[in-house]
Design an enzyme around this catalytic site. Sequence first.
Site, mmCIF file in Angstrom:
data_model
loop_
_atom_site.group_PDB
_atom_site.id
_atom_site.type_symbol
_atom_site.label_atom_id
_atom_site.label_comp_id
_atom_site.label_asym_id
_atom_site.label_seq_id
_atom_site.Cartn_x
_atom_site.Cartn_y
_atom_site.Cartn_z
ATOM 1 N N GLY A 46 0.693 -1.083 0.203
ATOM 2 C CA GLY A 46 -0.082 0.023 -0.092
ATOM 3 C C GLY A 46 0.573 1.154 0.161
ATOM 4 N N ASN A 50 1.558 2.921 -2.580
ATOM 5 C CA ASN A 50 0.904 3.733 -3.547
ATOM 6 C C ASN A 50 -0.439 4.520 -2.722
ATOM 7 O OD1 ASN A 50 1.854 4.401 -6.338
ATOM 8 N ND2 ASN A 50 2.286 2.067 -5.938
ATOM 9 N N LEU A 73 -3.381 -6.584 -7.819
ATOM 10 C CA LEU A 73 -2.590 -7.520 -8.731
ATOM 11 C C LEU A 73 -3.910 -8.503 -9.267
ATOM 12 C CD1 LEU A 73 0.379 -8.570 -6.622
ATOM 13 C CD2 LEU A 73 0.283 -6.964 -8.613
ATOM 14 N N ASN A 131 -4.899 3.411 -13.277
ATOM 15 C CA ASN A 131 -3.980 2.216 -12.528
ATOM 16 C C ASN A 131 -2.505 2.941 -12.733
ATOM 17 O OD1 ASN A 131 -3.254 -0.353 -11.865
ATOM 18 N ND2 ASN A 131 -2.388 -0.746 -13.676
ATOM 19 N N HIS A 169 1.556 1.673 -13.225
ATOM 20 C CA HIS A 169 2.444 0.568 -13.986
ATOM 21 C C HIS A 169 3.716 0.975 -13.660
ATOM 22 C CE1 HIS A 169 3.483 -3.308 -15.904
ATOM 23 N NE2 HIS A 169 4.107 -2.523 -16.550
ATOM 24 N N ASP A 180 -2.971 -3.310 -18.863
ATOM 25 C CA ASP A 180 -1.885 -2.410 -19.183
ATOM 26 C C ASP A 180 -1.998 -1.785 -20.373
ATOM 27 O OD1 ASP A 180 0.608 -4.357 -17.475
ATOM 28 O OD2 ASP A 180 -0.933 -2.897 -16.437
ATOM 29 N N GLU A 212 6.609 6.587 -8.761
ATOM 30 C CA GLU A 212 4.848 6.229 -8.660
ATOM 31 C C GLU A 212 4.391 7.079 -7.650
ATOM 32 O OE1 GLU A 212 4.057 2.073 -8.177
ATOM 33 O OE2 GLU A 212 5.977 1.537 -8.886
HETATM 34 C C1 GRF Z 1 4.936 -2.241 -6.690
HETATM 35 O O1 GRF Z 1 5.657 -3.236 -7.376
HETATM 36 C C2 GRF Z 1 4.632 -0.989 -7.645
HETATM 37 O O2 GRF Z 1 5.372 -0.935 -8.358
HETATM 38 C C3 GRF Z 1 3.272 -1.739 -8.241
HETATM 39 O O3 GRF Z 1 2.630 -2.361 -7.267
HETATM 40 C C4 GRF Z 1 3.561 -2.795 -6.241
HETATM 41 C C5 GRF Z 1 3.136 -2.762 -4.881
HETATM 42 O O4 GRF Z 1 2.756 -1.142 -4.677
HETATM 43 N N1 GRF Z 1 2.492 -0.503 -8.461
HETATM 44 P P1 GRF Z 1 2.018 -0.753 -3.230
HETATM 45 O O5 GRF Z 1 3.292 -0.412 -2.334
HETATM 46 O O6 GRF Z 1 1.226 -1.830 -2.552
HETATM 47 O O7 GRF Z 1 1.327 0.408 -3.519
#
Ligand code: GRF
Length: 209
Positions: free
Chosen positions: A12, A14, A90, A107, A109, A150, A179
């Site tokens: 988490g 992001n 995911l 999203n 990437h 994607d 990101e």
């Molecule tokens: C990371 O590999 C990020 O690059 C991709 O998802 C993975 C986990 O992200 N977007 P987060 O820390 O759970 O947001």
Amino acid sequence: MKRIGVLVSGGGTNLQSIIDAVSQGKVAAEIGVVVSNKPGAYALERAALHHIPSRVVDHRQYQSVMEFTRAILEIMKENKIDLICLAGFLRILDRLLVDAYPNRILNIHPALLPAFGGKGMYGHHVHEAVIVSGAKFSGATVHLVTAETDVGPIVVQDTVAVDDADTPESLAAKVLQVEHRVYPQAIRLVLEDRIIIDGLRVKLKPGSH
Ligand code: GRF
């Protein structure tokens, strides 16, 4: 006040960058709900620390991607969500969600799409492929989600140099910093209605720089 729903699967970071951008007033919105497909994902802890409601929709409990997606869609509607952000999420979702939220799902990437995207390109695999390819730059992409994986109009990208000494881990760490910078930027552009979508191209409305 616009309401954001965030879909997570893991740590988490992001989600955290979105939480921070909201609390710093950089994004004029509130996070209405966090949904994780993984029970116990640390992202759920981050939500709890910020008193953000969260739900677990465990994909293993559903017979199909359609039913899994429907469960998530219900939660988004219940919480009156305006914009859905996939953040380290995911799982593949049914187009049901895209149909319900046209050009309202983002999203992130960890590469410069359309390169290094698609099947199998997630997490560590992305950075390995970038290094093996000899690419001199990588980066992060925030795109609108369409029915394909994607592939969607790119809202924001930014780059990092791939150094000779980089490993997949060191590159991943550099990309993750990008990101965390570009996701809030993309959310602002979409929520403030400052973009024009022209096929796969996203252009800024005049005066929107
Ligand atoms: C990371 O590999 C990020 O690059 C991709 O998802 C993975 C986990 O992200 N977007 P987060 O820390 O759970 O947001």
